[in-house]
Scaffold this active site. Structure first.
Site, PDB file in Angstrom:
ATOM      1  N   ASP A 131       0.859  -1.182   0.000  1.00 16.78           N
ATOM      2  CA  ASP A 131       0.000   0.000   0.000  1.00 16.78           C
ATOM      3  C   ASP A 131       0.899   1.237   0.000  1.00 16.78           C
ATOM      4  O   ASP A 131       1.320   1.704  -1.054  1.00 16.78           O
ATOM      5  CB  ASP A 131      -0.927  -0.087   1.218  1.00 16.78           C
ATOM      6  CG  ASP A 131      -1.968   1.015   1.275  1.00 16.78           C
ATOM      7  OD1 ASP A 131      -1.976   1.877   0.385  1.00 16.78           O
ATOM      8  OD2 ASP A 131      -2.781   1.016   2.207  1.00 16.78           O
TER       9      ASP A 131
ATOM     10  N   LYS B 295      -0.948  -1.372  -4.709  1.00 20.70           N
ATOM     11  CA  LYS B 295      -1.666  -0.101  -4.914  1.00 20.70           C
ATOM     12  C   LYS B 295      -0.641   0.893  -5.427  1.00 20.70           C
ATOM     13  O   LYS B 295      -0.061   1.670  -4.668  1.00 20.70           O
ATOM     14  CB  LYS B 295      -2.294   0.369  -3.603  1.00 20.70           C
ATOM     15  CG  LYS B 295      -3.350  -0.581  -3.054  1.00 20.70           C
ATOM     16  CD  LYS B 295      -4.000  -0.018  -1.798  1.00 20.70           C
ATOM     17  CE  LYS B 295      -4.868  -1.040  -1.113  1.00 20.70           C
ATOM     18  NZ  LYS B 295      -5.376  -0.576   0.188  1.00 20.70           N
TER      19      LYS B 295
HETATM   20  P1  IMP Z   1       1.884  -0.510   3.690  1.00 19.39           P
HETATM   21  O1  IMP Z   1       2.953  -0.577   4.757  1.00 19.39           O
HETATM   22  O2  IMP Z   1       1.112   0.775   3.732  1.00 19.39           O
HETATM   23  O3  IMP Z   1       2.416  -0.827   2.312  1.00 19.39           O
HETATM   24  O4  IMP Z   1       0.787  -1.554   4.065  1.00 19.39           O
HETATM   25  C1  IMP Z   1       1.051  -2.861   4.060  1.00 19.39           C
HETATM   26  C2  IMP Z   1       0.163  -3.646   4.991  1.00 19.39           C
HETATM   27  O5  IMP Z   1      -1.049  -2.981   5.362  1.00 19.39           O
HETATM   28  C3  IMP Z   1      -0.267  -4.870   4.246  1.00 19.39           C
HETATM   29  O6  IMP Z   1       0.665  -5.891   4.443  1.00 19.39           O
HETATM   30  C4  IMP Z   1      -1.624  -5.173   4.819  1.00 19.39           C
HETATM   31  O7  IMP Z   1      -1.462  -6.019   5.936  1.00 19.39           O
HETATM   32  C5  IMP Z   1      -2.162  -3.843   5.235  1.00 19.39           C
HETATM   33  N1  IMP Z   1      -3.081  -3.312   4.200  1.00 19.39           N
HETATM   34  C6  IMP Z   1      -2.788  -2.412   3.230  1.00 19.39           C
HETATM   35  N2  IMP Z   1      -3.851  -2.163   2.450  1.00 19.39           N
HETATM   36  C7  IMP Z   1      -4.841  -2.948   2.926  1.00 19.39           C
HETATM   37  C8  IMP Z   1      -6.222  -3.171   2.519  1.00 19.39           C
HETATM   38  O8  IMP Z   1      -6.743  -2.595   1.551  1.00 19.39           O
HETATM   39  N3  IMP Z   1      -6.914  -4.073   3.253  1.00 19.39           N
HETATM   40  C9  IMP Z   1      -6.396  -4.735   4.322  1.00 19.39           C
HETATM   41  N4  IMP Z   1      -5.125  -4.570   4.723  1.00 19.39           N
HETATM   42  C10 IMP Z   1      -4.356  -3.686   4.043  1.00 19.39           C
END
Ligand code: IMP
Ligand code: MG
Length: 188
Positions: free
Chosen positions: A114, A142
């Protein structure tokens, strides 16, 4: 938590409506394609697959069963969303690696990239142990929000920056056991 599941393509959880986005069948096909690429590109090697808990556990289990080369597995647990739908912006290490990373080919398995914070954090942990190589496979990316300074090598699906659930992905720790992936629907 209510889970109305009439036609199986719409679910309501705590008043939030979700619609079917990636079916079980589509996910299955894509997982096989990703595994086929990994099998070909790692022929003759014995990579260690490192799953990022909790979100990746279902993807990890499906992917690894399509891997036909010798491999090992380990897990890292990072904290992420807490109980909300927005990221806290803080990543913490909740479970460290148990394997010897030095000199090994590492393939990190993530459910969704994300903001990219978790994957950057993971990279630091793995790189300080001097692996022979490090690649990342994520089921979902994303892309419009991810600020990642290194390539994500294997991407299942690029998706818009919307909240998705199921197939390992949670909503306040629940619904990870849904077989397909659902996206949040606009409020009507
Ligand atoms: P980041 O550190 O923002 O890249 O987020 C990564 C983590 O957040 C992922 O491994 C997921 O566990 C959680 N996450 C991110 N987007 C979503 C979503 O749309 N639904 C559920 N969990 C999410
Ligand atoms: Mg995760």
């Amino acid at each position: 938590m209510t889970r109305s599941n009439g036609m199986n393509d719409e679910i309501t959880i705590n008043g939030d409506r979700f619609t079917l986005y990636l079916s079980e069948e589509r996910i299955k096909i894509r997982v096989k394609e990703l595994a086929a690429r990994i099998n070909a590109e790692y022929r003759g090697k014995v990579p260690i697959f490192i799953g990022i808990l909790n979100g990746s556990f279902i993807f990890f289990a499906d992917l690894i069963r399509e891997i036909t080369i010798d491999c090992e597995v380990d897990f890292l647990k990072l904290s992420s969303y807490g109980d909300a739908k927005i990221t806290s912006g803080q990543v913490r290490l909740l479970k460290d690696l148990n394997c010897q990373v030095t000199g090994r080919d590492i393939i990190v398995v993530e459910d969704v990239v994300d903001s990219g914070l978790s994957i950057e954090f993971m990279k630091e942990i793995v790189m300080k142990e001097n692996p022979a190589s490090l690649r990342v496979v994520t089921l979902l990316l994303k892309k419009s929000v991810a600020k990642v300074e290194f390539p994500i090598d294997y991407v299942g699906f690029e998706i818009p920056p919307e909240f998705v659930i199921g197939y390992g992905l949670d909503y306040a720790q629940k619904v990870r056991n849904l077989k397909a992936i659902y996206r949040i629907a606009p409020k009507s």
